[in-house]
Design a protein around this motif. Structure first.
Motif, PDB file in Angstrom:
ATOM      1  N   GLY A   4       0.550  -1.475  -0.045  1.00 16.83           N
ATOM      2  CA  GLY A   4      -0.566  -0.040  -0.057  1.00 16.83           C
ATOM      3  C   GLY A   4       0.817   1.337  -0.397  1.00 16.83           C
ATOM      4  O   GLY A   4       1.659   1.309   0.201  1.00 16.83           O
ATOM      5  N   LEU A   5       0.440   2.440   0.466  1.00 17.44           N
ATOM      6  CA  LEU A   5       0.371   3.688   0.404  1.00 17.44           C
ATOM      7  C   LEU A   5       2.444   3.932   1.964  1.00 17.44           C
ATOM      8  O   LEU A   5       1.634   3.065   2.468  1.00 17.44           O
ATOM      9  N   THR A   6       2.539   4.131   0.994  1.00 20.90           N
ATOM     10  CA  THR A   6       3.960   4.597   2.010  1.00 20.90           C
ATOM     11  C   THR A   6       3.866   5.868   3.219  1.00 20.90           C
ATOM     12  O   THR A   6       3.871   5.245   4.322  1.00 20.90           O
ATOM     13  N   VAL A   7       2.673   6.666   2.779  1.00 17.62           N
ATOM     14  CA  VAL A   7       2.268   7.318   4.122  1.00 17.62           C
ATOM     15  C   VAL A   7       1.162   6.848   4.674  1.00 17.62           C
ATOM     16  O   VAL A   7       1.354   6.792   6.064  1.00 17.62           O
ATOM     17  N   ASP A   8       0.687   5.458   4.811  1.00 17.82           N
ATOM     18  CA  ASP A   8      -0.559   5.100   5.533  1.00 17.82           C
ATOM     19  C   ASP A   8       0.828   3.963   6.652  1.00 17.82           C
ATOM     20  O   ASP A   8       0.262   4.104   7.681  1.00 17.82           O
ATOM     21  N   TYR A   9       1.118   3.277   6.180  1.00 14.04           N
ATOM     22  CA  TYR A   9       2.249   2.770   6.851  1.00 14.04           C
ATOM     23  C   TYR A   9       3.023   3.920   7.579  1.00 14.04           C
ATOM     24  O   TYR A   9       2.964   3.398   9.235  1.00 14.04           O
ATOM     25  N   ALA A  42       2.131   6.395   8.874  1.00 18.89           N
ATOM     26  CA  ALA A  42       1.589   6.718  10.152  1.00 18.89           C
ATOM     27  C   ALA A  42       0.956   5.622  10.851  1.00 18.89           C
ATOM     28  O   ALA A  42       0.762   5.559  12.338  1.00 18.89           O
ATOM     29  N   ARG A  43       0.638   4.154  10.213  1.00 22.05           N
ATOM     30  CA  ARG A  43       0.279   3.381  10.883  1.00 22.05           C
ATOM     31  C   ARG A  43       1.180   3.213  11.973  1.00 22.05           C
ATOM     32  O   ARG A  43       0.982   1.976  13.575  1.00 22.05           O
ATOM     33  N   ASN A  78       4.186  12.515  -1.162  1.00 22.89           N
ATOM     34  CA  ASN A  78       3.471  11.945  -0.265  1.00 22.89           C
ATOM     35  C   ASN A  78       3.425  13.187   0.693  1.00 22.89           C
ATOM     36  O   ASN A  78       2.215  13.309   1.577  1.00 22.89           O
ATOM     37  N   ARG A  95       0.136  13.214   2.788  1.00 23.46           N
ATOM     38  CA  ARG A  95      -0.250  13.343   4.050  1.00 23.46           C
ATOM     39  C   ARG A  95       1.129  14.526   4.425  1.00 23.46           C
ATOM     40  O   ARG A  95       2.419  14.193   4.989  1.00 23.46           O
TER      41      ARG A  95
END
Ligand code: PNS
Length: 187
Positions: free
Chosen positions: A73-78, A80-81, A107, A111
């Motif tokens: 998935g997206l680097t930005v979502d990772y 955040a996780r 990016n 975010r």
């Protein structure tokens, strides 16, 4: 104060001395650095994700604030996780700049609170890339000094059918030096 967590995302196929140089630099400026391997289903990698995780874990084991993980998935979502506020990327020559700028700005759009931090590896690695390492190794050239011995050995195991290692080296214990010393002990 909040911990400064950064992710260092990439393909790492295979990890090079340039990547490790950046891990060392990043480990000094962040409280926690997560080396994040992209699980990219589009690309047929030379080393599968499990192999890359094993190599990177062995090669970064000396840094207590560095860990290895995988993501899709997206680097930005990772980011955040895992609670990361920064993305670490290496920038070598001017030619990297355009691609890296595009990614960093995309990016940021996705975010805005996530900062991209660029670091330069040592100049002796400024021409080094995983793609060139794979190409040189696949064509029978030497990659000594460009990748850690562990990676060099695993490249040989993958690419040279005459080199029947029979095991995937996942730690310095499995390097040729490690095997030599085990053999010496037996005799
Ligand atoms: O080592 P690489 O191949 O240059 O790494 C590229 C990577 C993994 C950082 C990039 O492809 C990425 O972030 N992929 C995840 C998907 C994503 O977030 N795409 C939008 C980035 S602008």
């Amino acid at each position: 104060m909040r911990k400064k967590i950064a992710i260092y995302p990439g393909s790492f196929d295979p990890p090079t001395n340039g990547h490790l140089d950046l891990v060392e630099r990043g480990s000094k400026i962040f409280d926690e650095l997560v080396v994040a391997i992209l699980r990219n289903l589009d690309k047929a990698p030379l080393f599968n994700v499990t192999e890359r995780v094993a190599m990177l874990e062995a090669l970064t084991g000396q840094y207590s604030n560095v860990r290895v993980d995988t993501f899709d998935g997206l680097t930005v979502d990772y980011a955040a996780r895992v609670g990361a506020g920064s993305v670490l990327r290496g920038i070598r020559a001017l030619s990297d700049y355009e691609y890296e700028l595009q990614m960093a700005l995309m990016n940021r759009r996705l975010r805005p609170e996530l900062e991209t931090v660029f670091m330069m590896p040592a100049d002796k690695y400024s021409y080094l890339s995983s793609r060139l390492v794979r190409e040189v190794a696949q064509l029978g050239g030497s990659v000594k000094g460009l990748v850690p011995e562990l990676v060099e050995q695993n490249l040989r195991g993958k690419l040279d059918p005459a080199y029947k290692l029979g095991e995937f080296a996942a730690s310095p214990e499995h390097t040729s030096e490690g095997r030599k010393s085990r053999t010496r002990k037996k005799s």
